[in-house]
Design a protein around this motif. Structure first.
Motif, short mmCIF file in Angstrom:
data_model
loop_
_atom_site.label_atom_id
_atom_site.label_comp_id
_atom_site.label_asym_id
_atom_site.label_seq_id
_atom_site.Cartn_x
_atom_site.Cartn_y
_atom_site.Cartn_z
N ASP A 143 0.83 -1.20 0.00
CA ASP A 143 0.00 0.00 0.00
C ASP A 143 0.87 1.26 0.00
O ASP A 143 1.84 1.36 0.76
N HIS A 144 0.49 2.22 -0.85
CA HIS A 144 1.15 3.54 -0.92
C HIS A 144 2.66 3.41 -1.08
O HIS A 144 3.44 4.17 -0.47
N THR B 106 1.76 -1.36 5.14
CA THR B 106 0.70 -2.37 5.03
C THR B 106 0.66 -2.90 3.60
O THR B 106 1.29 -2.35 2.70
N SER C 234 -2.15 -5.05 0.69
CA SER C 234 -3.48 -5.56 0.37
C SER C 234 -3.34 -6.85 -0.40
O SER C 234 -2.31 -7.11 -1.04
N LYS D 117 -8.06 -2.70 -2.53
CA LYS D 117 -7.52 -1.34 -2.56
C LYS D 117 -8.65 -0.32 -2.44
O LYS D 117 -8.57 0.66 -1.68
N ARG E 16 -7.67 -0.61 1.60
CA ARG E 16 -6.33 -1.21 1.71
C ARG E 16 -6.15 -1.96 3.04
O ARG E 16 -7.02 -1.95 3.89
N ASN E 17 -5.01 -2.64 3.15
CA ASN E 17 -4.67 -3.42 4.34
C ASN E 17 -5.77 -4.43 4.67
O ASN E 17 -6.18 -4.57 5.82
#
Length: 390
Positions: A255-256, A336, A338, A366, A370-371
């Motif tokens: 994520d990100h 984190t 996904s 997402k 997310r996560n």
């Protein structure tokens, strides 16, 4: 039936040609010390044959002592080379003690006139060294079972031919010869040595080439940063129509990740990727496989779908990764990931179909925040580690 001088010439030329071949190979691959050491060993053996030929024409004690020193020295270098081939660099000191015992004993016996006994001792040490070389290769037979079995058999045959030479002298009571031994066992030994040493030079070259090819293939199928298998390995491992009901694919996407690279630097991003790969490895069962598909995308192939294992494994990976403290120059970083899950079917889905479905589920994860894990459209949150049932 063959001329004795011709047999000696053939043995010397065989050793010299093989030595030159190995030296040329070493010049192209300087890191392969085996070929250099084996090349020197074969030259020493060829020098022994030349000294033996000289002794047949001029049986001087110093020539006899020289030829008896050259033979175990040559075999010792071949033994050290075998150790280098498998990383046993400590073998040299033990071999040196055996060679010293051989040289000292045969030199003494030759100088006091017991040249027949000296030849018996020389053949005994040669037998021991050849069996030792075969044993070094035999211990690593799992790498190339057929080739190493053949190599061990050839070393054993060559060792037996030297033992036979000594046995014939012993049975004949040839304690003092006054000349080079010349009997049927000696001629058999030369023929066997020429045949075996030629093959024993070619087989390690073949094994080396196979080892290099395997290393190159492994490098081509491995992600250099994380050490996981790459997308090419995934494609090679699962041909069309491979995914039945017992298999599942989990796709992960950090994520990100772009924001992480921008804020903390690419070295921190690399550390994040390696840390996630480590977390995946911790959750692998026998038969499961982990892959880095590229960038921040990863895939896990579950080999046995049982109960809720796939979902539980994915959620545990998410939970463990989220709890990782990654220290950077800017500060402690936590990330984190996904995940999207796709299951195989009775019709045996293709890899492309599985990746498409898993990617679709990942996209839903997402969009949902997310996560989390999406399994067949059901969104779950990794608030705690679920129990695995498998």
């Amino acid at each position: 039936m063959l001329d004795y001088q011709s047999l000696l010439l053939a043995a010397a030329l065989s050793g010299i040609c093989l030595s030159v071949t190995m030296l040329v190979i070493w010049s192209a691959m300087r890191q392969s010390h085996y070929f250099l050491t084996a090349s020197v060993g074969l030259i020493v053996i060829a020098a022994h044959v030349i000294a033996f030929w000289r002794y047949t024409n001029d049986p001087q004690p110093w020539i006899g002592a020289l030829l008896m020193a050259l033979l175990p020295s040559g075999f010792a270098l071949v033994l050290v080379a075998a150790g280098q081939f498998y990383g046993h660099i400590d073998i040299a000191r033990r071999v040196l003690a055996v060679v010293a015992a051989s040289v000292l004993s045969t030199t003494f016996l030759m100088m006091v006139g017991l040249d027949g006994v000296a030849f018996m001792v020389e053949y005994a040490f040669a037998t021991v060294l050849l069996i030792w070389v075969g044993w070094v290769f035999w211990q690593a037979r799992e790498e190339f079972p057929a080739l190493i079995t053949l190599m061990t058999v050839l070393f054993a045959i060559c060792a037996m031919s030297f033992a036979l030479c000594g046995l014939v002298l012993l049975l004949n009571g040839s304690w003092v010869l006054g000349k080079a031994p010349d009997n049927w066992a000696e001629r058999v030994n030369i023929i066997v040595s020429v045949a075996c040493l030629t093959a024993l030079g070619a087989l390690p070259m073949t094994m080396h080439n196979l080892r290099v090819a395997a290393r190159h293939r492994n490098e081509a199928l491995t992600d250099p940063l994380t050490g996981l298998q790459n997308r090419r390995a995934l494609v090679d491992s699962y041909p069309d129509k491979a995914f039945g009901e017992e298999l599942a694919v989990v796709m992960f996407d950090l994520d990100h990740f772009k924001s992480t690279n921008d804020a903390y630097g690419h070295s921190a991003g690399d550390e994040v990727l390696k840390r996630f790969a480590d977390v995946m490895r911790m959750h692998l069962r026998a038969g499961d496989s982990a892959f880095r598909l590229g960038g921040e995308e990863f895939a896990l192939v579950i080999a046995r779908v049982e109960g809720n294992y796939v979902e539980a494994a994915a959620r545990n990976i998410l939970a463990d990764f989220a709890g990782q403290d990654i220290h950077t120059q800017v500060g402690v970083l936590r990330c984190t990931v996904s995940a999207g899950v796709a299951f195989g079917s009775m019709k045996k889905a293709t890899l492309s179909e599985m990746l498409t479905r898993a990617d679709r589920a990942l996209y839903q994860a997402k969009r949902a925040g997310r996560n989390r894990v999406v399994v067949d459209g059901w969104i779950t949150e990794p608030t705690r580690r679920p129990a695995l049932r498998a």
